[in-house]
Each structure stands twice: as C-alpha cells, then as structure tokens.
Enzyme design. Sequence first.
Site, mmCIF file in Angstrom:
data_model
loop_
_atom_site.group_PDB
_atom_site.id
_atom_site.type_symbol
_atom_site.label_atom_id
_atom_site.label_comp_id
_atom_site.label_asym_id
_atom_site.label_seq_id
_atom_site.Cartn_x
_atom_site.Cartn_y
_atom_site.Cartn_z
ATOM 1 N N TYR A 64 0.851 -1.192 0.000
ATOM 2 C CA TYR A 64 0.000 0.000 0.000
ATOM 3 C C TYR A 64 0.881 1.234 0.000
ATOM 4 C CZ TYR A 64 -4.983 -0.560 -0.042
ATOM 5 O OH TYR A 64 -6.260 -0.747 -0.472
ATOM 6 N N GLU A 66 -0.599 4.667 -0.486
ATOM 7 C CA GLU A 66 -1.496 5.817 -0.666
ATOM 8 C C GLU A 66 -0.741 7.101 -0.423
ATOM 9 O OE1 GLU A 66 -4.932 5.301 1.816
ATOM 10 O OE2 GLU A 66 -5.988 4.123 0.313
ATOM 11 N N ASP A 215 -6.608 14.676 -24.747
ATOM 12 C CA ASP A 215 -6.600 13.252 -24.371
ATOM 13 C C ASP A 215 -5.885 12.505 -25.489
ATOM 14 O OD1 ASP A 215 -7.078 10.589 -23.952
ATOM 15 O OD2 ASP A 215 -9.253 10.784 -23.677
ATOM 16 N N THR A 241 -3.633 7.078 -21.928
ATOM 17 C CA THR A 241 -3.420 5.722 -21.438
ATOM 18 C C THR A 241 -1.932 5.431 -21.613
ATOM 19 O OG1 THR A 241 -3.705 4.727 -23.614
ATOM 20 C CG2 THR A 241 -5.683 4.942 -22.267
ATOM 21 N N LYS A 244 -1.601 1.799 -25.077
ATOM 22 C CA LYS A 244 -1.935 1.740 -26.510
ATOM 23 C C LYS A 244 -0.632 1.916 -27.299
ATOM 24 C CE LYS A 244 -6.689 3.001 -25.435
ATOM 25 N NZ LYS A 244 -7.780 3.993 -25.551
ATOM 26 N N ARG A 250 -1.310 -1.651 -18.808
ATOM 27 C CA ARG A 250 -2.608 -0.983 -18.833
ATOM 28 C C ARG A 250 -2.625 0.062 -17.726
ATOM 29 N NH1 ARG A 250 -5.237 -3.804 -22.189
ATOM 30 N NH2 ARG A 250 -6.903 -2.301 -22.164
HETATM 31 C C1 LIG Z 1 -8.838 4.246 -24.698
HETATM 32 C C2 LIG Z 1 -9.225 5.642 -24.432
HETATM 33 C C3 LIG Z 1 -9.444 6.110 -23.129
HETATM 34 C C4 LIG Z 1 -9.658 5.215 -21.928
HETATM 35 O O1 LIG Z 1 -8.783 4.292 -21.606
HETATM 36 P P1 LIG Z 1 -9.124 3.123 -20.547
HETATM 37 O O2 LIG Z 1 -7.770 2.787 -20.046
HETATM 38 O O3 LIG Z 1 -9.794 2.067 -21.334
HETATM 39 O O4 LIG Z 1 -9.991 3.680 -19.484
HETATM 40 C C5 LIG Z 1 -9.657 7.462 -22.931
HETATM 41 N N1 LIG Z 1 -9.660 8.308 -23.964
HETATM 42 C C6 LIG Z 1 -9.494 7.903 -25.236
HETATM 43 C C7 LIG Z 1 -9.517 8.904 -26.317
HETATM 44 C C8 LIG Z 1 -9.282 6.553 -25.513
HETATM 45 O O5 LIG Z 1 -9.174 6.146 -26.766
#
Ligand SMILES: *Cc1c(COP(=O)(O)O)cnc(C)c1O
Length: 438
Positions: A64, A66, A215, A241, A244, A250
């Site tokens: 932990y 936090e 984002d 993220t 990707k 993840r």
């Molecule tokens: C994949 C994605 C997310 C979210 O990712 P998670 O890890 O699945 O919650 C947020 N914004 C965009 C534009 C995405 O393509």
Amino acid sequence: MPTDSHDPITDAVLDLIRAQDPESAELIALERDRQEHTIELIASENHVSPAVMYAMGSCLTNKYAEGYPGRRYYGGCEFHDQVETLAQERAKQIFGCSFANVQPHSGAQANAAAFMALLEPGDTFASLVLSDGGHLSHGMKINFSGIFYKPVHYPLIRDSSSSDFETIDYDAVREVCLEHKPKMLLCGYSAYPRVIDFAKFRAIADECGAYLLADIAHIAGLVAAGTHPSPFPHAHVVTTTTHKTLRGPRGGLIMCNDEEISKKVNRSLFPGLQGGPLMHIIAAKAVAFGEALKPEFAEYSTKVVANAQALATALTGHGFRITSGGTDNHLMLVDLSARDADLTGADAEGWLEAAGIITNKNGIPDDPRPPRVTSGLRLGSPATTSRGFGEAEMVQIAQWIDTVLASKGDEATIAKVRNDVKSLCAKFPMPGAATVSC
Ligand SMILES: *Cc1c(COP(=O)(O)O)cnc(C)c1O
C-alpha cells in the site's frame, strides 16, 4: 496444454502457476496461444516487452502506498517513492512537461481526475460528437462525464466535396465554443486517423476562456516519438493511457505545466477518485517509459505509421473506402458499406476473427446502423508492428481481409486464410521472446 511458446520465461511462469492452479494456468496458456497465432489489428492494443510484462508481475503489488512520493500514509515506501519518482521523471522527459501523475488506473480514471480538477459539477465542456470518434469518457450520457457535467459537441466535416471531408471542423469547434462558452474544450479521440492541430484548439479555447484538455490516449506513443505533434505547450492538461501506442502496462497518466493545476489534478485523483496506487503497474510504466526514450522506439513509431498507411493503401486498392481518405497515424476506419451495402461491421469482425485476424467493428460518421452492428471496422498497426510485421505483411493482410469479406463468411475460405495467418504468425514471435533465454 499448448506448449509451443517461444518465450521460456512465460513457460516457466506458467509452469509455476500450473503447479498450484492448473485451471487458471490452462486459461492463461490458451490466451497466450491465441495472441501468438492471430494477427492483432485492434488499434488500441499492443504487445509489451518481457521487461514491462514481468515488472507487472513483481512484488510491488504487495504494498500500500497511498499518497505521493515523500508524502505517504503507509510505512515502508522507500523504494516505492523512488519507483514512482522514476516513472514521473521519465514521463516528463518523454513529453516535455513539468508535472506528471503516474497513478491513474486507466485512461478513463485520468480523464475523471482532469475533469474534477478543471470543472465543477454541472459545468459545460465541449468535445467531439461521440459517434464521430470520441471516447465514452468525453460525455456519454451514462458515463461520469455525461452524468456530472454538461457536454456540448462539435462534429467532423460532412461536406464530401471538401478536401477535408471527415476531418475536424475547426470552424464548428469555434462556433460551438462561442455559443456555449464551455469551461473546458476537449480534443483527442478513439477513432480519428488524422493529425490534431493542438495550436488551433488552444487559440479557440483562449478565445472563449476555456481550458484545453488533450486526451492523447491513442497517439501517446506517436507523440513520444515525434511522429505526431505534441499537445505541449498548447494544452492545459494532457491525459493518456499507457497501454496503446505507448506500449506500456494498462494504465493512465496525467500531465501539465502549471503547478496550481497539477496540485488540483493530484488531489482529484487521490484522495478524490482512487485509493492505493498500483505500484507494480507504476514500476512497469517506468520500464515502458525508459523504452520510449530509446531511439528504437522512434523507429518503431515511424514503422507504425508506415504500416498503417500501407494497410490503408492496400485496402483502398481492394475497393474499400477509408474514412477521410487515409491515415496520418496508427489507425484507420474502413467504411464497409462503400464496398458492399449489406456488409456490416459485426459480420466482418466475426468472419475475420474466425480467420485469425482480430479487429473491432466501429461506427463510421453518420452510420445508419447501431453500435452493436455498425458499417465500419477500425484497424490499427501498433501490435503487428511490435511483432515485426512490415509493409509487405500489411499488403498480405489487406489481401486476406478482401478474400474473407468477399467470401461472405464462406467456411472453406476462412479455414484456408486461417492456416495462412497461422504460418505468417509463426515467423513473427512475440516481442523479445526470441531474444530471451533461460
Ligand atoms: C482508450 C481511451 C481512453 C480510456 O482508456 P481506458 O484505459 O480504457 O480507461 C480514454 N480516452 C481515449 C480517447 C481513448 O481512446
């Protein structure tokens, strides 16, 4: 029990799990084999390195922690502080910013924290029409973003005679913002194949007094390598993220250049939204960020884009329409209806999966079919490129996609392609696997 793994560490780990829990081990082994024997074209997926994989499986999961480095609510965090600081420093170096929060459990959590830092409940924000390529955390009705905040949307260009058909309509972005005066303007998408002009977005945000949130969940790896322009210095906050195109575990990441905003972001994430951070994942983020700083990652990123373009060109040659006419990044949207009015995304996804080619159905702009059916497929090159596929393999994949879809799901055709796919996959073992030895 399947035994044809090329990766001796994975085999050893599976043996260890099998000794205690054969049932779980069997399922993990089956999934490993599925990944090895199929072509992964899902644009949001990737194959991590063994170093990233095994950092996730480390003893850091036992702790932990936090709080943040130097300010924890638990003892024994000496090395966790150093791991988290290392991940933060590398993220800052990759993206060229001053503050990084590496604790979000996912991209959606990162967005929730950014929203909470920049907005009050009930505030208005502007984002892309979700069915034009946005993400559910950008204002879907039943998502936190649509429940606690008020989304207004801007569209893609609909004029098919325009050379910018199906790209972001910056005039509409400006009009929507001037009309609704959102407190935040959001750019960055889940199914958008073109370059995002962050400077243009910032100019519009400034004109209407909004924060700009970028984002970059999908394109982070391309931004890291300089293959896509950076959202810095334009965006007030950048979320992403890490799993990707960035090819890490993840998870999520939030960055900014403003100390006051960074404090709000940190507080919003913890204690606002999350409890203890996933320290084993943060260690794996540090490892992945270290990889992203190497010259090889820039080469990888360049190949990702070249492979996506090769696939898009080859599919166009087979009579498929790619929305916006092509791609600048790692993904494309295939409009199946232009080739065959009866062909749905759901059917295409199913037939291709049976042939060992993994894709996802995806709505196209103004798709007449519902999201569970759709008229499109989203395809991406990050995972296949990590495996070592090049442009010749992309041309071959386009040929198989054409064959399978033209056959309308014919079983003999699918079985033949399935065999050919398996043979190709055998030549491209998972990343690092061939170089790992025990
Ligand atoms: C994949 C994605 C997310 C979210 O990712 P998670 O890890 O699945 O919650 C947020 N914004 C965009 C534009 C995405 O393509």
